[in-house]
Structures are given as structure tokens and as C-alpha cells.
Design a protein around this motif. Sequence first.
Motif, PDB file in Angstrom:
ATOM      1  N   SER A   9       4.694   9.522   4.123  1.00  0.00           N
ATOM      2  CA  SER A   9       5.261   9.428   5.481  1.00  0.00           C
ATOM      3  C   SER A   9       4.151   9.354   6.524  1.00  0.00           C
ATOM      4  CB  SER A   9       6.162  10.625   5.771  1.00  0.00           C
ATOM      5  OG  SER A   9       7.282  10.607   4.934  1.00  0.00           O
ATOM      6  N   LEU A  10       3.142  10.183   6.361  1.00  0.00           N
ATOM      7  CA  LEU A  10       2.013  10.167   7.286  1.00  0.00           C
ATOM      8  C   LEU A  10       1.271   8.833   7.216  1.00  0.00           C
ATOM      9  CD1 LEU A  10       0.229  11.659   9.319  1.00  0.00           C
ATOM     10  CD2 LEU A  10      -0.943  12.728   7.386  1.00  0.00           C
ATOM     11  N   LEU A  11       1.050   8.339   6.011  1.00  0.00           N
ATOM     12  CA  LEU A  11       0.393   7.046   5.839  1.00  0.00           C
ATOM     13  C   LEU A  11       1.212   5.933   6.481  1.00  0.00           C
ATOM     14  CD1 LEU A  11      -1.833   5.240   4.594  1.00  0.00           C
ATOM     15  CD2 LEU A  11      -0.404   5.135   2.524  1.00  0.00           C
ATOM     16  N   THR A  12       2.516   5.970   6.294  1.00  0.00           N
ATOM     17  CA  THR A  12       3.403   4.954   6.875  1.00  0.00           C
ATOM     18  C   THR A  12       3.243   4.904   8.383  1.00  0.00           C
ATOM     19  OG1 THR A  12       4.968   5.203   5.052  1.00  0.00           O
ATOM     20  CG2 THR A  12       5.809   4.223   7.088  1.00  0.00           C
ATOM     21  N   ALA A  13       3.204   6.075   9.014  1.00  0.00           N
ATOM     22  CA  ALA A  13       3.056   6.133  10.473  1.00  0.00           C
ATOM     23  C   ALA A  13       1.718   5.527  10.896  1.00  0.00           C
ATOM     24  CB  ALA A  13       3.163   7.582  10.953  1.00  0.00           C
ATOM     25  N   LYS A  14       0.666   5.803  10.150  1.00  0.00           N
ATOM     26  CA  LYS A  14      -0.653   5.243  10.481  1.00  0.00           C
ATOM     27  C   LYS A  14      -0.670   3.733  10.291  1.00  0.00           C
ATOM     28  CE  LYS A  14      -3.334   9.345   9.189  1.00  0.00           C
ATOM     29  NZ  LYS A  14      -4.372   9.854   8.262  1.00  0.00           N
ATOM     30  N   LEU A  15      -0.076   3.265   9.200  1.00  0.00           N
ATOM     31  CA  LEU A  15      -0.105   1.833   8.886  1.00  0.00           C
ATOM     32  C   LEU A  15       0.711   0.999   9.874  1.00  0.00           C
ATOM     33  CD1 LEU A  15       0.171   1.866   4.986  1.00  0.00           C
ATOM     34  CD2 LEU A  15      -1.865   1.384   6.363  1.00  0.00           C
ATOM     35  N   GLU A  47      -2.407  22.081   0.918  1.00  0.00           N
ATOM     36  CA  GLU A  47      -1.623  22.131  -0.314  1.00  0.00           C
ATOM     37  C   GLU A  47      -0.116  22.216  -0.090  1.00  0.00           C
ATOM     38  OE1 GLU A  47      -3.094  24.546  -3.453  1.00  0.00           O
ATOM     39  OE2 GLU A  47      -5.178  24.110  -2.927  1.00  0.00           O
ATOM     40  N   GLN A  48       0.310  22.567   1.115  1.00  0.00           N
ATOM     41  CA  GLN A  48       1.742  22.625   1.369  1.00  0.00           C
ATOM     42  C   GLN A  48       2.342  21.233   1.555  1.00  0.00           C
ATOM     43  OE1 GLN A  48      -0.620  23.543   3.505  1.00  0.00           O
ATOM     44  NE2 GLN A  48      -0.142  22.783   5.545  1.00  0.00           N
ATOM     45  N   LEU A  49       1.495  20.226   1.727  1.00  0.00           N
ATOM     46  CA  LEU A  49       1.985  18.853   1.884  1.00  0.00           C
ATOM     47  C   LEU A  49       2.256  18.236   0.519  1.00  0.00           C
ATOM     48  CD1 LEU A  49      -0.382  17.511   4.689  1.00  0.00           C
ATOM     49  CD2 LEU A  49       1.992  18.253   4.920  1.00  0.00           C
ATOM     50  N   SER A  50       3.400  17.609   0.403  1.00  0.00           N
ATOM     51  CA  SER A  50       3.782  16.951  -0.849  1.00  0.00           C
ATOM     52  C   SER A  50       3.342  15.485  -0.795  1.00  0.00           C
ATOM     53  CB  SER A  50       5.302  17.015  -1.020  1.00  0.00           C
ATOM     54  OG  SER A  50       5.922  16.147  -0.084  1.00  0.00           O
ATOM     55  N   PRO A  51       3.376  14.812  -1.932  1.00  0.00           N
ATOM     56  CA  PRO A  51       3.099  13.373  -1.919  1.00  0.00           C
ATOM     57  C   PRO A  51       4.033  12.607  -0.978  1.00  0.00           C
ATOM     58  CG  PRO A  51       3.028  14.193  -4.157  1.00  0.00           C
ATOM     59  CD  PRO A  51       3.526  15.317  -3.302  1.00  0.00           C
ATOM     60  N   VAL A  52       5.283  13.033  -0.882  1.00  0.00           N
ATOM     61  CA  VAL A  52       6.238  12.385   0.034  1.00  0.00           C
ATOM     62  C   VAL A  52       5.771  12.550   1.480  1.00  0.00           C
ATOM     63  CG1 VAL A  52       8.621  12.443   0.886  1.00  0.00           C
ATOM     64  CG2 VAL A  52       8.170  12.608  -1.570  1.00  0.00           C
ATOM     65  N   ASP A  53       5.296  13.752   1.826  1.00  0.00           N
ATOM     66  CA  ASP A  53       4.766  13.992   3.168  1.00  0.00           C
ATOM     67  C   ASP A  53       3.581  13.068   3.456  1.00  0.00           C
ATOM     68  OD1 ASP A  53       6.575  16.133   3.574  1.00  0.00           O
ATOM     69  OD2 ASP A  53       5.150  17.579   2.733  1.00  0.00           O
ATOM     70  N   LEU A  78       0.839  -1.197   0.000  1.00  0.00           N
ATOM     71  CA  LEU A  78       0.000   0.000   0.000  1.00  0.00           C
ATOM     72  C   LEU A  78       0.875   1.248   0.000  1.00  0.00           C
ATOM     73  CD1 LEU A  78      -2.655   1.474   0.032  1.00  0.00           C
ATOM     74  CD2 LEU A  78      -2.756   1.153   2.512  1.00  0.00           C
ATOM     75  N   ARG A  79       1.926   1.224   0.776  1.00  0.00           N
ATOM     76  CA  ARG A  79       2.855   2.360   0.808  1.00  0.00           C
ATOM     77  C   ARG A  79       3.457   2.593  -0.584  1.00  0.00           C
ATOM     78  NH1 ARG A  79       8.223   3.477   1.724  1.00  0.00           N
ATOM     79  NH2 ARG A  79       8.618   5.281   3.037  1.00  0.00           N
ATOM     80  N   HIS A  80       3.851   1.518  -1.259  1.00  0.00           N
ATOM     81  CA  HIS A  80       4.414   1.628  -2.607  1.00  0.00           C
ATOM     82  C   HIS A  80       3.402   2.257  -3.567  1.00  0.00           C
ATOM     83  CE1 HIS A  80       6.349   0.552  -6.385  1.00  0.00           C
ATOM     84  NE2 HIS A  80       5.199   0.005  -6.753  1.00  0.00           N
ATOM     85  N   TYR A  81       2.189   1.734  -3.579  1.00  0.00           N
ATOM     86  CA  TYR A  81       1.168   2.252  -4.487  1.00  0.00           C
ATOM     87  C   TYR A  81       0.786   3.687  -4.114  1.00  0.00           C
ATOM     88  CZ  TYR A  81       0.599  -2.168  -6.873  1.00  0.00           C
ATOM     89  OH  TYR A  81       0.824  -3.284  -7.640  1.00  0.00           O
ATOM     90  N   ALA A  82       0.783   3.983  -2.830  1.00  0.00           N
ATOM     91  CA  ALA A  82       0.439   5.336  -2.391  1.00  0.00           C
ATOM     92  C   ALA A  82       1.415   6.371  -2.948  1.00  0.00           C
ATOM     93  CB  ALA A  82       0.409   5.405  -0.863  1.00  0.00           C
ATOM     94  N   LYS A  83       2.677   6.014  -3.100  1.00  0.00           N
ATOM     95  CA  LYS A  83       3.650   6.949  -3.691  1.00  0.00           C
ATOM     96  C   LYS A  83       3.172   7.411  -5.064  1.00  0.00           C
ATOM     97  CE  LYS A  83       7.698   4.856  -1.528  1.00  0.00           C
ATOM     98  NZ  LYS A  83       8.937   4.090  -1.773  1.00  0.00           N
ATOM     99  N   MET A 112      -8.130   8.785   4.377  1.00  0.00           N
ATOM    100  CA  MET A 112      -8.107   9.918   5.307  1.00  0.00           C
ATOM    101  C   MET A 112      -6.821  10.725   5.132  1.00  0.00           C
ATOM    102  SD  MET A 112     -11.046   9.931   6.510  1.00  0.00           S
ATOM    103  CE  MET A 112     -10.845  11.356   7.557  1.00  0.00           C
ATOM    104  N   THR A 113      -5.727  10.058   4.862  1.00  0.00           N
ATOM    105  CA  THR A 113      -4.467  10.759   4.587  1.00  0.00           C
ATOM    106  C   THR A 113      -4.581  11.537   3.287  1.00  0.00           C
ATOM    107  OG1 THR A 113      -3.230   9.045   5.764  1.00  0.00           O
ATOM    108  CG2 THR A 113      -1.974  10.451   4.255  1.00  0.00           C
ATOM    109  N   LEU A 114      -5.199  10.941   2.280  1.00  0.00           N
ATOM    110  CA  LEU A 114      -5.398  11.627   1.006  1.00  0.00           C
ATOM    111  C   LEU A 114      -6.245  12.886   1.191  1.00  0.00           C
ATOM    112  CD1 LEU A 114      -5.216  11.863  -2.069  1.00  0.00           C
ATOM    113  CD2 LEU A 114      -7.163  10.271  -2.202  1.00  0.00           C
ATOM    114  N   ILE A 115      -7.354  12.771   1.889  1.00  0.00           N
ATOM    115  CA  ILE A 115      -8.223  13.929   2.121  1.00  0.00           C
ATOM    116  C   ILE A 115      -7.470  15.019   2.876  1.00  0.00           C
ATOM    117  CG2 ILE A 115     -10.278  14.707   3.385  1.00  0.00           C
ATOM    118  CD1 ILE A 115     -11.488  11.901   2.657  1.00  0.00           C
TER     119      ILE A 115
END
Length: 174
Positions: free
Chosen positions: A163-169, A154-160, A82-87, A145-148
Motif C-alpha cells: 500500500s505504501l509503495l502504491t502511494a509512492k508509485l 516489524e508491525q508493518l505487514s507485506p500488505v502495508d 512492480l506492485r504485483h511483484y512487490a506483493k 526505500m519502502t522495503l527498508i
Amino acid sequence: MKKREITAQKILDVSWQLFQKHGYAETTTRQIAAEASVATGTVFSHFPNKIDILKLAMHQRIDEVLRLAHQENEQTSPRLRLRHYAKFLYRFYCENRPFSKALLQDLMWHSAFFEDQLNDFKHMLFEGHKYDEIKATAMMDCYFMTLIYGLNNEQLSPVDLVSLLTAKLQMIHT
């Protein structure tokens, strides 16, 4: 492909180009029809409304993003997959932020349109592992929820966002 399918795809392709150029809200079905060289009624004979055009156009582009991500996937655990695809997906959504917001707003009330795509994706994440619907759903909840959150900041990048998703997962043991 049948003539009807060719016309529908032409409308979708032209719509996507116009959405990119002028924005979703600013693009009219009349503009779409004119650019696709069809009558306005023809647009509506294929798509009930403009959001349906966007949904199908996004669906096709998301499938393309998933195919590309799948070609580069070397992950074996559901969480790392999921982390890979989320990138890939977060980059796509952030690059298409206005469309993504319009799409997600509609999806909250009409989620059936993407249900098959989402279920296929959840099962793909667990390929080679025993499928766990609760974990898969919790992972997707974290993902969306991370996507929303990211689309609204808008200041958050896809990399950010990854990282947030990784912490949740990390709280979900898969």
C-alpha cells in the motif's frame, strides 16, 4: 553439474536451512561445513565469507519468488507490474526479516552482486513499453526505500508495504 557445483549448492542449501533454524548471526561456517559433510576449508574454497553464502542463497530464493510471481502476472503497466511483484517479494523479505536486513546492509556497499538481477528486473517491468531508465530507477528507489522502512518496522505487514509503495508509485507516471 560438476562436482564443484554440486558441493557449492549443497553448502548453499545446508546454509539456508541452518540460517532458518538458528539465525544468520548464530550460524557458523563450522556448523555449515559439518552439516554439509565437508571440511571448513571447503566452505571457504567456494565462498570467501558467510555474507557471500547468504547473498547467493538469497539470490537463488529471490529468483524463485520472481518466477512464481511471473507465472501469476497479468499486469501490463510498469507501475502495476512492480506492485504485483512487490506483493511476493515483500512477503518473502518480511518472512526472512533477519536475513533481509543483513543482505540489505551488505548491498548498500556491495551492490554489484545483484546489479544484473536488478537490471533484468527493471527491463522486465517495462516489457512492452519504451524503457525509461530514470523512471525505472525511481521506481526501484521507491521499492527499496519502502522495503527498508518495512524491515525496520516489524508491525508493518507485506500488505502495508505494498500500500505504501502504491502511494509512492502514483507520483511516477508510467
